[in-house]
Design a protein around this motif. Structure first.
Motif, PDB file in Angstrom:
ATOM      1  N   ASN A 396       0.857  -1.187   0.000  1.00  0.00           N
ATOM      2  CA  ASN A 396       0.000   0.000   0.000  1.00  0.00           C
ATOM      3  C   ASN A 396       0.891   1.233   0.000  1.00  0.00           C
ATOM      4  N   PRO A 397       1.472   1.595  -1.125  1.00  0.00           N
ATOM      5  CA  PRO A 397       2.412   2.717  -1.125  1.00  0.00           C
ATOM      6  C   PRO A 397       1.765   4.058  -0.875  1.00  0.00           C
ATOM      7  N   GLY A 398       0.435   4.145  -1.018  1.00  0.00           N
ATOM      8  CA  GLY A 398      -0.224   5.426  -0.801  1.00  0.00           C
ATOM      9  C   GLY A 398      -0.431   5.768   0.661  1.00  0.00           C
ATOM     10  N   GLU A 399      -0.324   4.790   1.577  1.00  0.00           N
ATOM     11  CA  GLU A 399      -0.544   5.047   2.999  1.00  0.00           C
ATOM     12  C   GLU A 399       0.680   5.747   3.605  1.00  0.00           C
ATOM     13  N   LYS A 400       0.394   6.655   4.529  1.00  0.00           N
ATOM     14  CA  LYS A 400       1.475   7.364   5.217  1.00  0.00           C
ATOM     15  C   LYS A 400       2.073   6.470   6.300  1.00  0.00           C
ATOM     16  N   PHE A 401       3.386   6.564   6.453  1.00  0.00           N
ATOM     17  CA  PHE A 401       4.084   5.742   7.448  1.00  0.00           C
ATOM     18  C   PHE A 401       5.235   6.552   8.022  1.00  0.00           C
ATOM     19  N   HIS A 402       5.856   6.002   9.058  1.00  0.00           N
ATOM     20  CA  HIS A 402       7.035   6.622   9.662  1.00  0.00           C
ATOM     21  C   HIS A 402       8.011   5.520  10.065  1.00  0.00           C
ATOM     22  N   LEU A 403       9.260   5.904  10.226  1.00  0.00           N
ATOM     23  CA  LEU A 403      10.310   5.008  10.693  1.00  0.00           C
ATOM     24  C   LEU A 403      10.706   5.427  12.099  1.00  0.00           C
ATOM     25  N   PHE A 404      11.021   4.448  12.939  1.00  0.00           N
ATOM     26  CA  PHE A 404      11.342   4.751  14.328  1.00  0.00           C
ATOM     27  C   PHE A 404      12.330   3.732  14.863  1.00  0.00           C
ATOM     28  N   THR A 405      12.928   4.073  15.984  1.00  0.00           N
ATOM     29  CA  THR A 405      13.840   3.167  16.691  1.00  0.00           C
ATOM     30  C   THR A 405      13.250   2.832  18.047  1.00  0.00           C
ATOM     31  N   ILE A 406      13.631   1.678  18.576  1.00  0.00           N
ATOM     32  CA  ILE A 406      13.191   1.241  19.908  1.00  0.00           C
ATOM     33  C   ILE A 406      14.373   0.591  20.595  1.00  0.00           C
ATOM     34  N   PRO A 407      14.320   0.451  21.941  1.00  0.00           N
ATOM     35  CA  PRO A 407      13.515   1.227  22.897  1.00  0.00           C
ATOM     36  C   PRO A 407      14.253   2.468  23.353  1.00  0.00           C
ATOM     37  N   PRO A 408      13.599   3.510  23.816  1.00  0.00           N
ATOM     38  CA  PRO A 408      12.158   3.739  23.685  1.00  0.00           C
ATOM     39  C   PRO A 408      11.819   4.147  22.263  1.00  0.00           C
ATOM     40  N   LYS A 409      10.550   4.149  21.958  1.00  0.00           N
ATOM     41  CA  LYS A 409      10.140   4.477  20.599  1.00  0.00           C
ATOM     42  C   LYS A 409      10.444   5.942  20.308  1.00  0.00           C
ATOM     43  N   LYS A 410      11.184   6.172  19.238  1.00  0.00           N
ATOM     44  CA  LYS A 410      11.555   7.513  18.815  1.00  0.00           C
ATOM     45  C   LYS A 410      11.333   7.616  17.318  1.00  0.00           C
ATOM     46  N   VAL A 411      10.355   8.430  16.942  1.00  0.00           N
ATOM     47  CA  VAL A 411      10.067   8.637  15.523  1.00  0.00           C
ATOM     48  C   VAL A 411      11.182   9.473  14.926  1.00  0.00           C
ATOM     49  N   LEU A 412      11.691   9.031  13.775  1.00  0.00           N
ATOM     50  CA  LEU A 412      12.858   9.661  13.165  1.00  0.00           C
ATOM     51  C   LEU A 412      12.434  10.786  12.234  1.00  0.00           C
ATOM     52  N   PRO A 413      13.079  11.945  12.311  1.00  0.00           N
ATOM     53  CA  PRO A 413      12.755  13.061  11.393  1.00  0.00           C
ATOM     54  C   PRO A 413      13.294  12.784   9.996  1.00  0.00           C
TER      55      PRO A 413
END
Length: 478
Positions: A396-413
Protein backbone atom coordinates in the motif's frame (compact mmCIF):
# COMPACT_ATOMS: atom_id res chain seq x y z
CA UNK A 1 35.56 -15.44 70.95
CA UNK A 2 33.83 -13.77 73.89
CA UNK A 3 31.88 -10.64 73.11
CA UNK A 4 31.51 -7.65 75.32
CA UNK A 5 30.36 -4.05 75.23
CA UNK A 6 31.37 -1.03 77.25
CA UNK A 7 28.65 1.05 78.87
CA UNK A 8 29.54 4.69 79.56
CA UNK A 9 27.65 5.68 82.71
CA UNK A 10 26.27 9.17 83.43
CA UNK A 11 28.91 9.68 86.17
CA UNK A 12 31.71 9.16 83.58
CA UNK A 13 32.65 5.65 84.66
CA UNK A 14 32.83 2.72 82.27
CA UNK A 15 31.34 -0.71 82.82
CA UNK A 16 32.30 -3.75 80.72
CA UNK A 17 29.44 -6.19 80.16
CA UNK A 18 29.94 -9.66 78.70
CA UNK A 19 27.20 -10.44 76.21
CA UNK A 20 25.90 -13.41 74.27
CA UNK A 21 24.23 -13.44 70.90
CA UNK A 22 20.74 -13.97 72.37
CA UNK A 23 21.16 -11.37 75.11
CA UNK A 24 18.84 -8.36 74.76
CA UNK A 25 20.04 -4.79 75.04
CA UNK A 26 17.68 -4.37 78.00
CA UNK A 27 19.64 -7.04 79.88
CA UNK A 28 22.85 -5.14 79.13
CA UNK A 29 21.30 -1.97 80.54
CA UNK A 30 19.98 -3.77 83.64
CA UNK A 31 23.38 -5.38 84.27
CA UNK A 32 25.17 -2.04 84.15
CA UNK A 33 22.52 -0.32 86.29
CA UNK A 34 22.54 -3.08 88.91
CA UNK A 35 26.32 -2.73 89.46
CA UNK A 36 26.19 1.04 89.94
CA UNK A 37 22.80 1.53 91.60
CA UNK A 38 20.91 3.14 88.70
CA UNK A 39 17.26 2.56 87.85
CA UNK A 40 17.06 0.88 84.45
CA UNK A 41 13.52 2.13 83.88
CA UNK A 42 14.76 5.74 83.88
CA UNK A 43 17.70 5.28 81.49
CA UNK A 44 18.28 4.35 77.87
CA UNK A 45 21.24 3.31 75.72
CA UNK A 46 22.64 5.27 72.79
CA UNK A 47 25.15 4.35 70.11
CA UNK A 48 26.70 7.24 68.21
CA UNK A 49 24.13 9.59 69.76
CA UNK A 50 21.23 7.48 68.49
CA UNK A 51 18.94 5.63 70.86
CA UNK A 52 18.89 1.86 70.33
CA UNK A 53 15.90 -0.38 70.82
CA UNK A 54 16.17 -2.29 74.07
CA UNK A 55 13.94 -5.09 72.79
CA UNK A 56 16.49 -6.25 70.21
CA UNK A 57 18.79 -9.15 70.75
CA UNK A 58 22.46 -8.35 70.41
CA UNK A 59 22.81 -10.54 67.30
CA UNK A 60 20.12 -8.51 65.49
CA UNK A 61 21.06 -5.06 66.81
CA UNK A 62 23.84 -4.45 64.31
CA UNK A 63 26.22 -3.37 67.07
CA UNK A 64 29.85 -4.40 66.67
CA UNK A 65 31.87 -6.26 69.25
CA UNK A 66 33.63 -4.07 71.87
CA UNK A 67 31.39 -1.13 71.02
CA UNK A 68 30.77 1.74 73.47
CA UNK A 69 27.17 2.41 74.52
CA UNK A 70 26.22 5.62 76.30
CA UNK A 71 23.70 5.36 79.12
CA UNK A 72 21.59 8.50 79.46
CA UNK A 73 18.51 9.34 81.53
CA UNK A 74 15.16 9.31 79.74
CA UNK A 75 12.67 12.16 79.73
CA UNK A 76 10.03 10.02 81.44
CA UNK A 77 10.04 6.70 83.19
CA UNK A 78 9.39 3.67 81.06
CA UNK A 79 6.14 1.90 81.85
CA UNK A 80 5.42 -1.70 80.97
CA UNK A 81 2.36 -2.30 78.82
CA UNK A 82 0.61 -5.53 77.99
CA UNK A 83 1.79 -7.48 74.95
CA UNK A 84 -0.06 -9.86 72.66
CA UNK A 85 1.68 -13.24 72.42
CA UNK A 86 0.80 -15.82 69.77
CA UNK A 87 1.92 -19.45 70.10
CA UNK A 88 2.05 -21.68 67.04
CA UNK A 89 1.80 -25.43 67.55
CA UNK A 90 3.34 -28.22 65.50
CA UNK A 91 0.14 -28.78 63.49
CA UNK A 92 0.07 -25.12 62.39
CA UNK A 93 -2.74 -23.98 64.70
CA UNK A 94 -2.26 -20.76 66.65
CA UNK A 95 -3.55 -19.40 69.94
CA UNK A 96 -2.95 -15.89 71.25
CA UNK A 97 -3.51 -13.99 74.44
CA UNK A 98 -2.56 -10.82 76.32
CA UNK A 99 0.19 -10.88 78.93
CA UNK A 100 2.49 -8.55 80.86
CA UNK A 101 6.25 -8.54 80.14
CA UNK A 102 6.87 -9.91 83.65
CA UNK A 103 4.89 -13.09 82.96
CA UNK A 104 6.94 -16.24 82.45
CA UNK A 105 6.99 -18.31 79.29
CA UNK A 106 5.51 -21.22 81.24
CA UNK A 107 2.51 -19.06 82.18
CA UNK A 108 1.95 -18.28 78.50
CA UNK A 109 2.14 -21.96 77.57
CA UNK A 110 -0.21 -23.00 80.36
CA UNK A 111 -2.79 -20.40 79.40
CA UNK A 112 -2.79 -20.87 75.63
CA UNK A 113 -2.02 -24.54 75.09
CA UNK A 114 -2.25 -26.40 78.39
CA UNK A 115 -3.90 -29.49 76.92
CA UNK A 116 -1.32 -29.87 74.14
CA UNK A 117 1.76 -29.37 76.31
CA UNK A 118 0.72 -32.21 78.63
CA UNK A 119 1.37 -34.73 75.87
CA UNK A 120 4.83 -33.31 75.07
CA UNK A 121 7.80 -35.23 76.36
CA UNK A 122 10.23 -32.33 75.91
CA UNK A 123 8.44 -29.03 75.17
CA UNK A 124 10.55 -26.27 73.61
CA UNK A 125 9.61 -22.64 72.96
CA UNK A 126 11.42 -21.01 70.04
CA UNK A 127 11.40 -17.20 69.77
CA UNK A 128 13.63 -15.55 67.18
CA UNK A 129 16.76 -17.68 67.72
CA UNK A 130 16.24 -18.17 71.42
CA UNK A 131 15.28 -21.64 72.62
CA UNK A 132 13.62 -22.16 76.01
CA UNK A 133 13.88 -25.88 76.75
CA UNK A 134 11.84 -27.71 79.36
CA UNK A 135 9.41 -26.70 82.07
CA UNK A 136 12.03 -25.52 84.56
CA UNK A 137 13.67 -23.13 82.10
CA UNK A 138 10.29 -21.82 80.99
CA UNK A 139 9.38 -20.98 84.60
CA UNK A 140 12.61 -18.97 84.97
CA UNK A 141 12.35 -17.09 81.66
CA UNK A 142 10.12 -14.03 81.44
CA UNK A 143 8.86 -12.29 78.34
CA UNK A 144 10.89 -9.28 79.34
CA UNK A 145 14.13 -11.30 79.26
CA UNK A 146 13.31 -12.32 75.68
CA UNK A 147 12.93 -8.67 74.70
CA UNK A 148 9.13 -8.75 74.51
CA UNK A 149 8.21 -5.39 76.07
CA UNK A 150 5.50 -4.04 73.77
CA UNK A 151 3.42 -4.79 70.72
CA UNK A 152 3.05 -8.35 69.46
CA UNK A 153 5.26 -11.41 69.49
CA UNK A 154 5.04 -14.88 68.02
CA UNK A 155 6.53 -18.11 69.39
CA UNK A 156 6.64 -21.72 68.29
CA UNK A 157 5.96 -24.65 70.63
CA UNK A 158 7.57 -27.90 69.52
CA UNK A 159 8.27 -31.26 71.12
CA UNK A 160 11.94 -32.07 70.62
CA UNK A 161 14.75 -33.30 72.72
CA UNK A 162 17.66 -30.86 73.26
CA UNK A 163 20.03 -33.01 71.21
CA UNK A 164 17.56 -33.06 68.31
CA UNK A 165 17.52 -29.27 68.14
CA UNK A 166 21.00 -29.31 66.66
CA UNK A 167 19.72 -31.26 63.67
CA UNK A 168 17.97 -29.02 61.14
CA UNK A 169 16.04 -29.92 58.06
CA UNK A 170 16.77 -28.64 54.55
CA UNK A 171 20.33 -27.67 55.36
CA UNK A 172 22.68 -27.52 52.38
CA UNK A 173 25.60 -29.88 52.59
CA UNK A 174 28.47 -29.07 50.23
CA UNK A 175 29.61 -31.97 48.05
CA UNK A 176 32.82 -33.70 48.88
CA UNK A 177 35.84 -32.58 46.91
CA UNK A 178 36.84 -35.09 44.26
CA UNK A 179 40.43 -36.15 43.83
CA UNK A 180 42.03 -34.24 40.96
CA UNK A 181 43.68 -36.21 38.19
CA UNK A 182 47.08 -35.38 36.78
CA UNK A 183 45.50 -34.09 33.57
CA UNK A 184 43.32 -31.59 35.42
CA UNK A 185 46.31 -30.20 37.32
CA UNK A 186 47.71 -28.64 34.17
CA UNK A 187 44.56 -26.66 33.45
CA UNK A 188 42.90 -23.98 35.59
CA UNK A 189 40.32 -25.42 37.93
CA UNK A 190 36.62 -24.71 37.64
CA UNK A 191 36.54 -22.98 41.01
CA UNK A 192 39.28 -20.57 40.04
CA UNK A 193 37.65 -19.80 36.73
CA UNK A 194 34.31 -19.30 38.49
CA UNK A 195 35.92 -16.92 40.97
CA UNK A 196 37.52 -15.00 38.15
CA UNK A 197 34.26 -14.88 36.20
CA UNK A 198 32.41 -13.51 39.21
CA UNK A 199 34.54 -10.40 39.13
CA UNK A 200 37.04 -11.00 41.95
CA UNK A 201 37.19 -7.38 43.09
CA UNK A 202 37.17 -3.75 42.11
CA UNK A 203 33.45 -3.59 41.40
CA UNK A 204 33.70 -5.17 37.93
CA UNK A 205 32.13 -8.45 36.76
CA UNK A 206 33.30 -10.63 33.89
CA UNK A 207 30.41 -12.11 31.95
CA UNK A 208 30.40 -15.04 29.55
CA UNK A 209 29.94 -12.66 26.60
CA UNK A 210 33.12 -10.82 27.59
CA UNK A 211 34.98 -14.12 27.73
CA UNK A 212 33.68 -15.09 24.29
CA UNK A 213 34.86 -11.79 22.83
CA UNK A 214 38.23 -12.21 24.50
CA UNK A 215 38.65 -15.70 23.08
CA UNK A 216 37.70 -14.56 19.61
CA UNK A 217 40.13 -11.65 19.67
CA UNK A 218 42.91 -13.93 20.94
CA UNK A 219 42.73 -17.08 18.81
CA UNK A 220 46.35 -17.98 19.49
CA UNK A 221 45.61 -19.17 23.02
CA UNK A 222 47.46 -22.41 23.75
CA UNK A 223 44.76 -23.91 25.92
CA UNK A 224 42.10 -23.51 23.26
CA UNK A 225 44.40 -24.93 20.62
CA UNK A 226 45.17 -27.99 22.72
CA UNK A 227 41.47 -28.56 23.41
CA UNK A 228 40.66 -28.33 19.71
CA UNK A 229 43.41 -30.83 18.87
CA UNK A 230 42.19 -33.22 21.56
CA UNK A 231 38.59 -33.02 20.37
CA UNK A 232 39.62 -33.54 16.73
CA UNK A 233 41.75 -36.59 17.63
CA UNK A 234 39.00 -38.18 19.73
CA UNK A 235 36.12 -37.83 17.23
CA UNK A 236 37.46 -37.36 13.68
CA UNK A 237 34.40 -38.85 11.99
CA UNK A 238 31.96 -36.58 13.77
CA UNK A 239 34.04 -33.55 12.97
CA UNK A 240 33.98 -34.36 9.26
CA UNK A 241 30.23 -34.75 9.31
CA UNK A 242 29.71 -31.37 10.90
CA UNK A 243 29.25 -28.45 8.56
CA UNK A 244 31.86 -25.67 8.69
CA UNK A 245 31.01 -22.89 11.06
CA UNK A 246 29.22 -19.96 9.47
CA UNK A 247 31.22 -16.71 9.31
CA UNK A 248 30.52 -14.38 12.18
CA UNK A 249 29.31 -10.97 11.14
CA UNK A 250 29.38 -7.91 13.34
CA UNK A 251 25.68 -7.10 13.32
CA UNK A 252 24.25 -6.38 16.75
CA UNK A 253 20.67 -6.22 17.96
CA UNK A 254 20.70 -2.57 19.02
CA UNK A 255 18.36 -0.15 17.29
CA UNK A 256 19.60 3.07 15.77
CA UNK A 257 23.16 2.73 17.02
CA UNK A 258 26.46 1.93 15.36
CA UNK A 259 26.87 -1.83 15.31
CA UNK A 260 30.25 -2.11 13.58
CA UNK A 261 33.61 -2.66 15.20
CA UNK A 262 36.32 -0.99 13.10
CA UNK A 263 39.03 -3.19 14.64
CA UNK A 264 37.22 -6.32 13.48
CA UNK A 265 36.79 -5.27 9.83
CA UNK A 266 39.97 -6.96 8.64
CA UNK A 267 39.13 -10.09 10.54
CA UNK A 268 35.70 -10.28 8.87
CA UNK A 269 37.22 -9.95 5.43
CA UNK A 270 39.66 -12.74 6.22
CA UNK A 271 36.80 -14.94 7.36
CA UNK A 272 35.01 -14.44 4.02
CA UNK A 273 38.21 -15.34 2.17
CA UNK A 274 38.71 -18.45 4.29
CA UNK A 275 35.22 -19.64 3.42
CA UNK A 276 35.75 -19.02 -0.29
CA UNK A 277 35.62 -22.76 -0.98
CA UNK A 278 32.23 -22.99 0.60
CA UNK A 279 29.26 -22.35 -1.74
CA UNK A 280 27.97 -18.82 -1.06
CA UNK A 281 24.42 -18.43 0.18
CA UNK A 282 21.69 -17.52 -2.28
CA UNK A 283 21.19 -13.76 -2.56
CA UNK A 284 18.11 -12.43 -4.39
CA UNK A 285 18.51 -8.74 -5.15
CA UNK A 286 14.97 -7.40 -5.55
CA UNK A 287 15.60 -3.73 -6.27
CA UNK A 288 17.98 -0.78 -6.23
CA UNK A 289 20.58 -0.18 -3.54
CA UNK A 290 21.37 -3.91 -3.39
CA UNK A 291 17.97 -4.45 -1.75
CA UNK A 292 17.30 -7.87 -0.24
CA UNK A 293 14.36 -9.14 1.80
CA UNK A 294 14.51 -11.83 4.50
CA UNK A 295 12.32 -13.10 7.31
CA UNK A 296 13.37 -13.34 10.95
CA UNK A 297 10.98 -16.25 11.50
CA UNK A 298 12.64 -18.39 8.82
CA UNK A 299 16.20 -17.73 9.97
CA UNK A 300 17.52 -20.71 11.90
CA UNK A 301 20.60 -20.01 13.97
CA UNK A 302 22.56 -22.99 15.19
CA UNK A 303 23.51 -22.65 18.88
CA UNK A 304 27.20 -22.48 19.63
CA UNK A 305 28.32 -25.68 21.33
CA UNK A 306 31.43 -24.54 23.16
CA UNK A 307 33.52 -26.74 25.45
CA UNK A 308 33.88 -25.90 29.13
CA UNK A 309 37.53 -25.09 28.62
CA UNK A 310 36.49 -22.22 26.36
CA UNK A 311 35.39 -20.23 29.43
CA UNK A 312 38.56 -20.83 31.45
CA UNK A 313 40.40 -17.54 31.83
CA UNK A 314 44.07 -17.49 30.96
CA UNK A 315 46.70 -14.97 31.96
CA UNK A 316 46.43 -13.23 28.60
CA UNK A 317 42.65 -12.98 28.98
CA UNK A 318 42.94 -11.33 32.36
CA UNK A 319 45.55 -8.90 31.06
CA UNK A 320 43.21 -7.87 28.28
CA UNK A 321 40.30 -7.49 30.72
CA UNK A 322 42.37 -5.30 33.05
CA UNK A 323 43.58 -3.22 30.13
CA UNK A 324 40.03 -2.60 28.89
CA UNK A 325 38.73 -1.87 32.39
CA UNK A 326 41.47 0.66 32.99
CA UNK A 327 40.62 2.40 29.76
CA UNK A 328 36.95 2.44 30.68
CA UNK A 329 37.45 3.65 34.25
CA UNK A 330 40.05 6.30 33.38
CA UNK A 331 38.30 7.52 30.27
CA UNK A 332 36.01 10.10 31.86
CA UNK A 333 37.58 10.66 35.27
CA UNK A 334 40.25 13.07 34.09
CA UNK A 335 38.31 14.47 31.15
CA UNK A 336 37.80 18.25 31.33
CA UNK A 337 34.33 19.77 31.41
CA UNK A 338 33.17 20.81 27.94
CA UNK A 339 30.97 23.69 26.96
CA UNK A 340 28.12 23.31 24.49
CA UNK A 341 30.29 24.60 21.65
CA UNK A 342 33.09 22.19 22.46
CA UNK A 343 30.67 19.26 22.66
CA UNK A 344 29.25 20.23 19.26
CA UNK A 345 32.80 20.46 17.90
CA UNK A 346 33.59 16.98 19.21
CA UNK A 347 30.41 15.64 17.64
CA UNK A 348 31.35 17.13 14.28
CA UNK A 349 34.84 15.64 14.55
CA UNK A 350 33.31 12.23 15.17
CA UNK A 351 31.02 12.58 12.16
CA UNK A 352 33.93 13.65 9.95
CA UNK A 353 35.93 10.65 11.11
CA UNK A 354 33.03 8.36 10.19
CA UNK A 355 32.69 10.01 6.79
CA UNK A 356 36.37 9.42 6.17
CA UNK A 357 36.20 5.79 7.31
CA UNK A 358 32.83 4.62 5.92
CA UNK A 359 31.67 5.35 2.40
CA UNK A 360 28.37 3.52 2.69
CA UNK A 361 25.75 2.64 5.29
CA UNK A 362 23.76 -0.58 5.66
CA UNK A 363 20.22 0.00 6.83
CA UNK A 364 17.67 -2.64 7.78
CA UNK A 365 13.96 -1.79 7.98
CA UNK A 366 11.97 -4.27 10.08
CA UNK A 367 8.23 -4.58 9.47
CA UNK A 368 5.68 -5.68 12.10
CA UNK A 369 5.34 -9.10 10.39
CA UNK A 370 9.09 -9.69 11.04
CA UNK A 371 10.13 -9.24 7.41
CA UNK A 372 13.31 -7.18 7.08
CA UNK A 373 14.27 -5.04 4.07
CA UNK A 374 17.98 -4.27 3.68
CA UNK A 375 19.54 -1.57 1.52
CA UNK A 376 22.78 0.35 1.02
CA UNK A 377 22.89 4.13 1.46
CA UNK A 378 25.39 6.96 1.65
CA UNK A 379 26.05 8.53 5.06
CA UNK A 380 25.15 12.03 3.82
CA UNK A 381 21.74 10.96 2.48
CA UNK A 382 18.68 12.03 4.41
CA UNK A 383 16.10 9.71 5.91
CA UNK A 384 13.61 10.81 3.25
CA UNK A 385 15.67 8.82 0.73
CA UNK A 386 15.18 5.75 2.91
CA UNK A 387 11.42 6.40 3.01
CA UNK A 388 11.30 6.65 -0.79
CA UNK A 389 13.26 3.41 -0.98
CA UNK A 390 10.83 1.62 1.35
CA UNK A 391 7.78 2.93 -0.49
CA UNK A 392 8.80 1.09 -3.67
CA UNK A 393 8.28 -2.27 -1.93
CA UNK A 394 5.04 -1.56 -0.03
CA UNK A 395 1.79 -3.27 -0.86
CA UNK A 396 0.00 0.00 0.00
CA UNK A 397 2.41 2.72 -1.12
CA UNK A 398 -0.22 5.43 -0.80
CA UNK A 399 -0.54 5.05 3.00
CA UNK A 400 1.47 7.36 5.22
CA UNK A 401 4.08 5.74 7.45
CA UNK A 402 7.03 6.62 9.66
CA UNK A 403 10.31 5.01 10.69
CA UNK A 404 11.34 4.75 14.33
CA UNK A 405 13.84 3.17 16.69
CA UNK A 406 13.19 1.24 19.91
CA UNK A 407 13.51 1.23 22.90
CA UNK A 408 12.16 3.74 23.69
CA UNK A 409 10.14 4.48 20.60
CA UNK A 410 11.55 7.51 18.81
CA UNK A 411 10.07 8.64 15.52
CA UNK A 412 12.86 9.66 13.16
CA UNK A 413 12.75 13.06 11.39
CA UNK A 414 12.87 12.79 7.62
CA UNK A 415 15.14 15.79 7.09
CA UNK A 416 18.12 14.52 9.12
CA UNK A 417 20.91 12.57 7.48
CA UNK A 418 21.91 9.03 8.41
CA UNK A 419 25.16 10.36 9.80
CA UNK A 420 23.32 12.77 12.10
CA UNK A 421 21.04 9.96 13.25
CA UNK A 422 24.11 7.86 14.18
CA UNK A 423 23.16 5.17 11.65
CA UNK A 424 26.70 4.83 10.25
CA UNK A 425 27.97 2.24 9.41
CA UNK A 426 24.81 0.17 9.99
CA UNK A 427 21.56 0.29 11.95
CA UNK A 428 18.14 -1.29 12.41
CA UNK A 429 14.97 0.82 12.20
CA UNK A 430 11.32 -0.17 12.47
CA UNK A 431 8.39 0.53 10.16
CA UNK A 432 4.88 1.59 11.14
CA UNK A 433 1.82 3.05 9.42
CA UNK A 434 0.32 6.20 10.88
CA UNK A 435 -3.03 4.36 11.09
CA UNK A 436 -2.77 1.90 13.96
CA UNK A 437 -5.24 -0.58 12.44
CA UNK A 438 -2.85 -1.13 9.53
CA UNK A 439 -0.01 -2.23 11.81
CA UNK A 440 -1.57 -5.62 12.60
CA UNK A 441 0.74 -8.56 12.05
CA UNK A 442 -1.69 -10.24 9.64
CA UNK A 443 -1.75 -7.14 7.43
CA UNK A 444 0.28 -7.04 4.20
CA UNK A 445 3.25 -4.70 4.25
CA UNK A 446 5.55 -5.86 1.41
CA UNK A 447 4.25 -6.88 -2.01
CA UNK A 448 3.85 -10.62 -2.52
CA UNK A 449 6.14 -10.71 -5.54
CA UNK A 450 9.05 -9.66 -3.34
CA UNK A 451 8.18 -12.22 -0.65
CA UNK A 452 8.60 -14.90 -3.32
CA UNK A 453 12.25 -13.82 -3.72
CA UNK A 454 13.37 -14.11 -0.11
CA UNK A 455 17.01 -14.21 0.92
CA UNK A 456 18.22 -15.94 4.04
CA UNK A 457 19.60 -13.85 6.89
CA UNK A 458 23.03 -15.34 6.21
CA UNK A 459 22.63 -14.28 2.59
CA UNK A 460 21.89 -10.72 3.71
CA UNK A 461 25.13 -10.73 5.69
CA UNK A 462 26.98 -12.16 2.71
CA UNK A 463 25.56 -9.47 0.40
CA UNK A 464 26.90 -6.74 2.68
CA UNK A 465 30.35 -8.30 2.91
CA UNK A 466 30.55 -8.92 -0.83
CA UNK A 467 29.48 -5.33 -1.58
CA UNK A 468 32.08 -3.86 0.77
CA UNK A 469 34.83 -6.16 -0.51
CA UNK A 470 33.99 -5.20 -4.09
CA UNK A 471 34.14 -1.50 -3.24
CA UNK A 472 37.42 -1.91 -1.35
CA UNK A 473 38.94 -3.78 -4.29
CA UNK A 474 37.75 -1.14 -6.75
CA UNK A 475 39.16 1.71 -4.65
CA UNK A 476 42.49 -0.11 -4.21
CA UNK A 477 42.87 -0.79 -7.95
CA UNK A 478 41.84 2.77 -8.85
Amino acid sequence: MDKRVTVLLPNGRRQNVSVTANMTLLEILETACAKHGYDSEEHCLKFHNKAVSLTQQFRFSGLPNNCVLEMEPTEKRRTLSNVVVCVQLGDGSRDQGEFTPNDTVWAVVQKLCESQVKGYESPVIVYMRSEVIGEEQMKQTTLKSLGILEGRAMMRLIDKKPEDLKTQANVYKPPEAKAKSTVDDDQPSTSRSAMAASGGGGGFSITSNMIKNLKRTAPDDKTTAEDEKASSSEKPDQQQEQQPEAPKYDWGSGSGYSLHNPAGRKKQENEVDENAGRPPPVVNVIGPRQAVLFSLDESKKLPEDLPDSFFDLTVNDLKMVLRDLKRTSNGDDDAPLLTAKLRELERQKTMLAKLNQYKDCVLRIQFPDRFVLQGMFKPHESLSKVEDFVREFLANPGEKFHLFTIPPKKVLPSEETLLELNFVPNAVVHFGFLKDNLNAVQNRFVMEKFKAQLTSEEGAHYAVQKYRLTRATAVGSG
